[in-house]
Every structure is written in structure tokens, then in C-alpha cells.
Design a protein around this motif. Structure first.
Motif, short mmCIF file in Angstrom:
data_model
loop_
_atom_site.label_atom_id
_atom_site.label_comp_id
_atom_site.label_asym_id
_atom_site.label_seq_id
_atom_site.Cartn_x
_atom_site.Cartn_y
_atom_site.Cartn_z
N ARG A 5 0.82 -1.22 0.00
CA ARG A 5 0.00 0.00 0.00
C ARG A 5 0.85 1.27 0.00
NH1 ARG A 5 -5.27 0.15 0.98
NH2 ARG A 5 -5.17 1.90 2.43
N VAL A 6 1.91 1.30 0.77
CA VAL A 6 2.73 2.51 0.81
C VAL A 6 3.52 2.66 -0.50
CG1 VAL A 6 4.76 1.56 2.00
CG2 VAL A 6 4.17 3.97 2.28
N LEU A 7 3.95 1.55 -1.09
CA LEU A 7 4.64 1.63 -2.38
C LEU A 7 3.67 2.07 -3.47
CD1 LEU A 7 6.91 -1.56 -2.23
CD2 LEU A 7 7.49 0.80 -1.62
N TYR A 8 2.43 1.59 -3.37
CA TYR A 8 1.39 2.04 -4.30
C TYR A 8 1.20 3.56 -4.18
CZ TYR A 8 -3.21 2.95 -6.25
OH TYR A 8 -4.24 3.48 -6.97
N ALA A 9 1.16 4.06 -2.95
CA ALA A 9 0.96 5.50 -2.73
C ALA A 9 2.08 6.31 -3.36
CB ALA A 9 0.86 5.79 -1.23
N VAL A 10 3.30 5.84 -3.20
CA VAL A 10 4.46 6.53 -3.79
C VAL A 10 4.34 6.53 -5.32
CG1 VAL A 10 6.95 6.36 -4.16
CG2 VAL A 10 6.01 6.11 -1.86
N ALA A 11 4.03 5.38 -5.88
CA ALA A 11 3.92 5.26 -7.34
C ALA A 11 2.76 6.10 -7.86
CB ALA A 11 3.75 3.79 -7.74
N PHE A 12 1.64 6.06 -7.17
CA PHE A 12 0.47 6.81 -7.63
C PHE A 12 0.74 8.31 -7.61
CE2 PHE A 12 -3.52 9.08 -7.08
CZ PHE A 12 -4.28 8.54 -8.12
N LYS A 13 1.42 8.78 -6.57
CA LYS A 13 1.70 10.22 -6.48
C LYS A 13 2.55 10.68 -7.66
CE LYS A 13 2.94 13.99 -3.58
NZ LYS A 13 3.10 14.50 -2.26
N SER A 14 3.47 9.85 -8.09
CA SER A 14 4.33 10.23 -9.21
C SER A 14 3.67 10.02 -10.56
CB SER A 14 5.62 9.41 -9.16
OG SER A 14 6.35 9.72 -8.00
N LEU A 15 2.90 8.95 -10.69
CA LEU A 15 2.35 8.59 -12.00
C LEU A 15 0.94 9.13 -12.24
CD1 LEU A 15 3.58 4.90 -12.00
CD2 LEU A 15 4.47 6.77 -13.40
N GLY A 16 0.19 9.34 -11.16
CA GLY A 16 -1.17 9.87 -11.30
C GLY A 16 -2.14 8.89 -11.96
N SER A 17 -1.80 7.62 -11.97
CA SER A 17 -2.64 6.62 -12.61
C SER A 17 -2.72 5.39 -11.72
CB SER A 17 -2.06 6.22 -13.97
OG SER A 17 -2.61 5.00 -14.42
N LYS A 18 -3.93 4.98 -11.40
CA LYS A 18 -4.14 3.80 -10.57
C LYS A 18 -3.53 2.57 -11.22
CE LYS A 18 -7.83 0.90 -8.78
NZ LYS A 18 -9.24 0.57 -8.83
N GLU A 19 -3.81 2.41 -12.52
CA GLU A 19 -3.33 1.23 -13.23
C GLU A 19 -1.79 1.19 -13.28
OE1 GLU A 19 -5.60 3.37 -14.46
OE2 GLU A 19 -7.41 2.14 -14.22
N GLU A 20 -1.18 2.33 -13.59
CA GLU A 20 0.28 2.38 -13.66
C GLU A 20 0.90 2.11 -12.28
OE1 GLU A 20 2.38 2.74 -16.26
OE2 GLU A 20 0.77 2.91 -17.72
N ALA A 21 0.31 2.68 -11.23
CA ALA A 21 0.83 2.47 -9.88
C ALA A 21 0.72 1.00 -9.48
CB ALA A 21 0.08 3.36 -8.89
N GLU A 22 -0.41 0.38 -9.82
CA GLU A 22 -0.58 -1.05 -9.52
C GLU A 22 0.47 -1.88 -10.26
OE1 GLU A 22 -4.66 -1.70 -10.61
OE2 GLU A 22 -5.41 -0.99 -8.67
N GLU A 23 0.72 -1.54 -11.52
CA GLU A 23 1.73 -2.25 -12.31
C GLU A 23 3.12 -2.10 -11.70
OE1 GLU A 23 1.71 -4.32 -15.03
OE2 GLU A 23 -0.46 -4.35 -14.75
N VAL A 24 3.43 -0.90 -11.22
CA VAL A 24 4.73 -0.67 -10.59
C VAL A 24 4.88 -1.58 -9.37
CG1 VAL A 24 6.05 1.00 -9.19
CG2 VAL A 24 5.17 1.65 -11.44
#
Length: 190
Positions: free
Chosen positions: A33-52
Motif C-alpha cells: 500500500r505505501v509503495l502504491y501510494a508513492v507510485a500513484f503520487k508520481s504517476l497519477g494513474s491507478k493502473e500504472e501504480a498497480e503495475e509498478v
């Protein structure tokens, strides 16, 4: 961040090197969840953050034996892997001319519902608050270069070109800012 001791994280990595998928699942539950939050903040995309996040844990499964506890804590290693995957995605998006608009000032991140323990959610929220508060203590010029690097995925050379600063100045500001963040966050944790 997580309530488990650092040594427990290291033991999970050791178990992962022995192909223990339950250890990977534990590590995932603890940090996804915290890694998702970091990725989402940078990418602005739920799908991209989940993939990361999926890419990061897939990479952990493949390269766990490369983890060195003398160089970094497990959570720090996971954040470095996440940042690397985010930067890869941002560069790919730039090449495809699909660069999203990312708000550097965003402080609220919407996370998908999860079955994560409420205590862990509070710990993650507290850590996010600590990081944002630590960023606010930095001088504006140091905060700016760190936000451009971590939230927009720019290299130091790209930051220099975008801001008109010399590369040496950018490198110095990044180094000073990261040192101040490390000290500030260490004070909260220690």
C-alpha cells in the motif's frame, strides 16, 4: 512505516531467496500500500501504480539474493526499486508523449480499499505525514529539486535544464535535501 522490526523484514528476504512464496506474500502485505501510494503520487494513474507495485515484488522474487542489509534497510531497498520502476514508466510515458500532469503539491492520495490491518493503515498514514512534514522543513530550492526528481521523475540534468541551474548546483541541492530528510525522518523514527 511498518510495525515489524527491521530484522523481521530481513528474515523475510532470506526466506524469499529460498523461494518461500508465503514470505513474499507477507512482505507484499506489509509494504504494497505505501509503495502504491508513492507510485500513484508520481504517476497519477491507478493502473500504472498497480503495475509498478507488481513489478517491484516480481523483481524482489527474482533478485532477493542481491539484497544487502549492510547497504540499506528492506523498506529503503523497496522504495529504491519502486522509484526505479516509476522513473522507467515516466520515461516511457514521455517517449510516448503521454506525460501526465502531476501535482507536486498533492498531499492526499486515494488508495484502493484493502483488507490491510487498520493499525498498519495508521502507521502508513503517519509515515506519509512525516515525509510531507519533513519536505516542508527544507528550503524551497532543495524541496523543488527533490520534488522534480521524485514526483516527476526528472534526472538531475533534466532538472538543471528545466530550472536553468547548473548541474553542480542541482546535485548539491539534491544531496543537501536528502541529507536533511534523512536526519528529520531519523529523528521521528529513532
Amino acid at each position: 512505516m511498518a510495525s515489524q522490526p527491521v530484522s523481521d523484514d530481513s528474515s523475510l528476504i532470506k526466506r524469499i531467496t529460498q523461494q518461500d512464496d508465503t514470505a513474499l506474500a507477507e512482505l507484499y502485505d506489509r509494504y504494497a500500500r505505501v509503495l502504491y501510494a508513492v507510485a500513484f503520487k508520481s504517476l497519477g494513474s491507478k493502473e500504472e501504480a498497480e503495475e509498478v507495485v507488481l513489478d517491484v515484488f516480481s523483481q524482489v522474487w527474482r533478485i532477493a539474493e542481491r539484497y544487502d542489509s549492510r547497504k540499506a534497510r528492506v523498506d529503503t531497498w523497496l522504495f529504491m526499486l519502486t522509484r526505479s520502476r516509476v522513473l522507467d514508466r515516466l520515461r516511457a510515458m514521455q517517449r510516448a508523449n503521454k506525460m501526465p500532469t502531476v501535482s507536486v503539491e498533492a498531499t492526499q492520495i486515494q488508495l484502493p480499499p484493502s483488507s490491510v490491518d487498520p493499525v498498519e493503515e495508521v502507521l502508513i498514514s503517519e509515515r506519509r505525514t512525516q515525509v510531507l512534514a519533513a519536505l516542508e522543513t527544507l528550503p524551497v530550492e532543495q524541496r523543488l529539486v527533490l520534488e522534480l526528481a521524485y514526483y516527476q521523475g526528472l534526472s538531475q540534468s533534466e532538472i538543471a535544464a528545466q530550472t536553468g541551474l547548473s548541474l553542480g548546483t542541482v546535485k548539491t541541492r539534491v544531496r543537501l535535501g536528502l541529507n536533511k530528510l534523512r536526519i528529520a525522518l531519523g529523528a521521528w523514527n529513532g
